[in-house]
Design a protein around this motif. Structure first.
Motif, PDB file in Angstrom:
ATOM      1  N   TYR A  57      47.166  14.162  47.318  1.00 31.50           N
ATOM      2  CA  TYR A  57      48.007  15.102  46.575  1.00 31.50           C
ATOM      3  C   TYR A  57      49.320  15.348  47.329  1.00 31.50           C
ATOM      4  CZ  TYR A  57      49.618  19.424  44.402  1.00 31.50           C
ATOM      5  OH  TYR A  57      50.384  20.386  43.768  1.00 31.50           O
ATOM      6  N   GLY A  58      50.408  15.261  46.610  1.00 30.37           N
ATOM      7  CA  GLY A  58      51.711  15.539  47.200  1.00 30.37           C
ATOM      8  C   GLY A  58      52.402  14.336  47.804  1.00 30.37           C
ATOM      9  N   ILE A  59      51.701  13.194  47.870  1.00 27.80           N
ATOM     10  CA  ILE A  59      52.341  11.975  48.391  1.00 27.80           C
ATOM     11  C   ILE A  59      53.073  11.304  47.241  1.00 27.80           C
ATOM     12  CG2 ILE A  59      52.001   9.763  49.529  1.00 27.80           C
ATOM     13  CD1 ILE A  59      49.407  10.808  50.667  1.00 27.80           C
ATOM     14  N   SER A  60      54.378  11.282  47.300  1.00 23.91           N
ATOM     15  CA  SER A  60      55.165  10.748  46.188  1.00 23.91           C
ATOM     16  C   SER A  60      55.318   9.231  46.250  1.00 23.91           C
ATOM     17  CB  SER A  60      56.560  11.400  46.163  1.00 23.91           C
ATOM     18  OG  SER A  60      57.238  11.191  47.398  1.00 23.91           O
ATOM     19  N   ASP A  61      55.374   8.663  47.449  1.00 25.70           N
ATOM     20  CA  ASP A  61      55.594   7.227  47.581  1.00 25.70           C
ATOM     21  C   ASP A  61      54.884   6.713  48.828  1.00 25.70           C
ATOM     22  OD1 ASP A  61      56.409   4.635  47.548  1.00 25.70           O
ATOM     23  OD2 ASP A  61      58.558   5.053  47.588  1.00 25.70           O
ATOM     24  N   CYS A  62      53.740   6.076  48.631  1.00 27.84           N
ATOM     25  CA  CYS A  62      52.961   5.575  49.768  1.00 27.84           C
ATOM     26  C   CYS A  62      53.632   4.413  50.478  1.00 27.84           C
ATOM     27  CB  CYS A  62      51.569   5.142  49.297  1.00 27.84           C
ATOM     28  SG  CYS A  62      50.458   6.529  48.987  1.00 27.84           S
ATOM     29  N   THR A  63      54.593   3.759  49.819  1.00 24.98           N
ATOM     30  CA  THR A  63      55.267   2.621  50.457  1.00 24.98           C
ATOM     31  C   THR A  63      56.133   3.081  51.628  1.00 24.98           C
ATOM     32  OG1 THR A  63      57.144   2.773  48.920  1.00 24.98           O
ATOM     33  CG2 THR A  63      55.309   1.339  48.292  1.00 24.98           C
ATOM     34  N   GLU A  64      56.458   4.373  51.673  1.00 22.64           N
ATOM     35  CA  GLU A  64      57.284   4.892  52.757  1.00 22.64           C
ATOM     36  C   GLU A  64      56.454   5.360  53.949  1.00 22.64           C
ATOM     37  OE1 GLU A  64      59.797   7.921  51.227  1.00 22.64           O
ATOM     38  OE2 GLU A  64      60.911   6.583  49.889  1.00 22.64           O
ATOM     39  N   LEU A  65      55.127   5.327  53.823  1.00 23.31           N
ATOM     40  CA  LEU A  65      54.256   5.777  54.901  1.00 23.31           C
ATOM     41  C   LEU A  65      54.061   4.680  55.943  1.00 23.31           C
ATOM     42  CD1 LEU A  65      51.403   7.535  52.861  1.00 23.31           C
ATOM     43  CD2 LEU A  65      53.381   8.608  53.947  1.00 23.31           C
ATOM     44  N   ASP A  66      53.883   5.104  57.175  1.00 22.25           N
ATOM     45  CA  ASP A  66      53.473   4.181  58.235  1.00 22.25           C
ATOM     46  C   ASP A  66      51.945   4.128  58.176  1.00 22.25           C
ATOM     47  OD1 ASP A  66      52.840   2.808  60.534  1.00 22.25           O
ATOM     48  OD2 ASP A  66      54.276   3.873  61.808  1.00 22.25           O
ATOM     49  N   ILE A  67      51.432   3.282  57.295  1.00 22.99           N
ATOM     50  CA  ILE A  67      50.003   3.264  56.998  1.00 22.99           C
ATOM     51  C   ILE A  67      49.142   2.982  58.227  1.00 22.99           C
ATOM     52  CG2 ILE A  67      48.206   2.002  55.722  1.00 22.99           C
ATOM     53  CD1 ILE A  67      50.056   1.958  53.338  1.00 22.99           C
ATOM     54  N   PRO A  68      49.471   2.000  59.065  1.00 20.37           N
ATOM     55  CA  PRO A  68      48.640   1.758  60.258  1.00 20.37           C
ATOM     56  C   PRO A  68      48.564   2.969  61.181  1.00 20.37           C
ATOM     57  CG  PRO A  68      50.022  -0.146  59.813  1.00 20.37           C
ATOM     58  CD  PRO A  68      50.497   0.943  58.902  1.00 20.37           C
ATOM     59  N   ARG A  69      49.703   3.620  61.393  1.00 24.11           N
ATOM     60  CA  ARG A  69      49.726   4.776  62.288  1.00 24.11           C
ATOM     61  C   ARG A  69      48.953   5.940  61.688  1.00 24.11           C
ATOM     62  NH1 ARG A  69      55.062   8.448  63.875  1.00 24.11           N
ATOM     63  NH2 ARG A  69      53.908  10.077  64.999  1.00 24.11           N
ATOM     64  N   LEU A  70      49.205   6.222  60.397  1.00 18.78           N
ATOM     65  CA  LEU A  70      48.539   7.334  59.736  1.00 18.78           C
ATOM     66  C   LEU A  70      47.027   7.113  59.706  1.00 18.78           C
ATOM     67  CD1 LEU A  70      48.531   9.954  58.109  1.00 18.78           C
ATOM     68  CD2 LEU A  70      49.087   8.613  56.061  1.00 18.78           C
ATOM     69  N   SER A  71      46.605   5.903  59.392  1.00 15.27           N
ATOM     70  CA  SER A  71      45.173   5.589  59.358  1.00 15.27           C
ATOM     71  C   SER A  71      44.530   5.801  60.718  1.00 15.27           C
ATOM     72  CB  SER A  71      44.958   4.146  58.899  1.00 15.27           C
ATOM     73  OG  SER A  71      45.521   3.929  57.626  1.00 15.27           O
ATOM     74  N   ALA A  72      45.212   5.355  61.763  1.00 14.98           N
ATOM     75  CA  ALA A  72      44.694   5.505  63.125  1.00 14.98           C
ATOM     76  C   ALA A  72      44.580   6.983  63.503  1.00 14.98           C
ATOM     77  CB  ALA A  72      45.591   4.770  64.121  1.00 14.98           C
ATOM     78  N   ASP A  73      45.572   7.790  63.096  1.00 16.52           N
ATOM     79  CA  ASP A  73      45.534   9.231  63.390  1.00 16.52           C
ATOM     80  C   ASP A  73      44.367   9.910  62.678  1.00 16.52           C
ATOM     81  OD1 ASP A  73      47.768   8.992  64.973  1.00 16.52           O
ATOM     82  OD2 ASP A  73      49.174   9.743  63.463  1.00 16.52           O
ATOM     83  N   ILE A  74      44.111   9.499  61.448  1.00 18.33           N
ATOM     84  CA  ILE A  74      43.013  10.086  60.675  1.00 18.33           C
ATOM     85  C   ILE A  74      41.671   9.770  61.313  1.00 18.33           C
ATOM     86  CG2 ILE A  74      41.783   9.948  58.468  1.00 18.33           C
ATOM     87  CD1 ILE A  74      44.588   9.501  57.168  1.00 18.33           C
ATOM     88  N   ILE A  75      41.475   8.532  61.717  1.00 16.45           N
ATOM     89  CA  ILE A  75      40.210   8.142  62.345  1.00 16.45           C
ATOM     90  C   ILE A  75      40.064   8.789  63.717  1.00 16.45           C
ATOM     91  CG2 ILE A  75      38.832   6.202  63.169  1.00 16.45           C
ATOM     92  CD1 ILE A  75      39.150   6.541  60.079  1.00 16.45           C
ATOM     93  N   ALA A  76      41.176   8.938  64.430  1.00 18.62           N
ATOM     94  CA  ALA A  76      41.130   9.613  65.731  1.00 18.62           C
ATOM     95  C   ALA A  76      40.695  11.074  65.560  1.00 18.62           C
ATOM     96  CB  ALA A  76      42.501   9.541  66.412  1.00 18.62           C
ATOM     97  N   GLU A  77      41.186  11.726  64.515  1.00 18.82           N
ATOM     98  CA  GLU A  77      40.795  13.113  64.241  1.00 18.82           C
ATOM     99  C   GLU A  77      39.306  13.182  63.898  1.00 18.82           C
ATOM    100  OE1 GLU A  77      41.324  17.315  63.621  1.00 18.82           O
ATOM    101  OE2 GLU A  77      42.353  15.747  64.769  1.00 18.82           O
ATOM    102  N   CYS A  78      38.831  12.210  63.154  1.00 19.92           N
ATOM    103  CA  CYS A  78      37.401  12.166  62.829  1.00 19.92           C
ATOM    104  C   CYS A  78      36.568  12.050  64.107  1.00 19.92           C
ATOM    105  CB  CYS A  78      37.097  10.985  61.906  1.00 19.92           C
ATOM    106  SG  CYS A  78      37.629  11.207  60.195  1.00 19.92           S
ATOM    107  N   ARG A  79      37.012  11.215  65.020  1.00 18.70           N
ATOM    108  CA  ARG A  79      36.277  11.049  66.282  1.00 18.70           C
ATOM    109  C   ARG A  79      36.323  12.335  67.098  1.00 18.70           C
ATOM    110  NH1 ARG A  79      39.277   6.157  67.330  1.00 18.70           N
ATOM    111  NH2 ARG A  79      38.259   4.304  66.469  1.00 18.70           N
TER     112      ARG A  79
END
Length: 262
Positions: A57-79
């Motif tokens: 929600y609230g993400i207007s354009d996923c192409t502008e995201l740094d997907i590898p970095r964001l994904s890594a941050d999310i998994i790091a938070e899970c850990r």
């Protein structure tokens, strides 16, 4: 119910009431900000759940995201938080690459992924979320068909609370969604006698207003528990409940105890 895992979700605004019932609740605290960074609201809120909740929600354009970095941050938070699962409540098709990236990293880390059925092709090891709402046909048969296609061990039931009003005759699969206030007003004004539909696994009643006949189908704690029992009997992995759908009645669903509803 012995095998199915039941997960409770809630808004931080409901925390005071939820924590009177259980501390094992996933609050909607995490989000992705406009800069594509993982953020958390209400950091001090106690959360003993094993699952992180994250939406697009609230993400207007996923192409502008740094997907590898964001994904890594999310998994790091899970850990760091010792989450064993992550619920990706994504709706936009533009989020497919982000979801795929998160699921790949989560799978390598042994973190269970829960994703909407519409994203089934994006993750091979994820648990798929099946909506419990149905307005026609057989609820149990619907679940059996999903089981035959995906395998029960890969499925979770979303116990969304149905409350719809159909003006008869109706040729549409969906009626008008009723708010709690509208539903209560109808009950008070017309004093209908609800019946339980074994096929739909929901309750229903009819009433007449301004010369028109109406058919109302709705859920409460008892129908949610019935749906949960069917999913459990078929071997579903889990089920998700939103606190605001059932309020304090979630305790009857979580504990697997029937409550008499009129």
């Amino acid at each position: 119910m012995n095998n199915i895992k039941v997960f409770l979700f809630a808004s931080p605004n409901d925390a005071q009431n939820v924590l009177k019932i259980t501390r094992y609740c996933t609050f909607f605290s995490y989000y992705i900000d406009r800069n594509g960074l993982l953020r958390k609201r209400n950091a001090a809120l106690i959360n003993m759940s094993s699952v992180m909740y994250l939406s697009d929600y609230g993400i207007s354009d996923c192409t502008e995201l740094d997907i590898p970095r964001l994904s890594a941050d999310i998994i790091a938070e899970c850990r760091n938080r010792r989450f064993s699962g992550i619920f990706l409540d994504f709706e936009s098709s533009q989020s497919a690459n982000l979801l795929k990236s998160i699921c790949q990293l989560a799978s390598r880390s042994g973190i269970v992924q829960f994703i909407p059925l519409s994203f089934a092709s994006c993750a091979t090891n994820a648990k798929l979320i099946i909506p419990a709402a149905i307005s026609g046909g057989s609820f149990e048969q619907m679940l059996r068909e999903y089981k035959a296609k995906y395998g029960a061990e890969n499925l979770c039931l979303d116990l969304v609370r149905t409350c719809q009003d159909f003006t008869m005759p109706s040729y549409m699969p969906d009626g008008r969604n009723l708010s709690k206030e509208e539903f209560d007003t109808i009950m008070a004004d017309h004093s209908p006698s609800p019946f339980f539909s074994k096929e739909l696994c929901s309750k229903y009643f009819t009433y007449r207003c301004n010369g028109e006949y109406h058919f109302v189908i709705f859920d409460d704690a008892s129908t949610a528990l019935s749906k949960l029992e069917i999913a459990d009997s078929l071997g579903f992995y889990g089920a998700f409940i939103l606190y605001s759908d059932y309020d304090e009645d979630v305790k009857y669903i979580i504990n697997g105890k029937q409550k008499n509803h009129g």
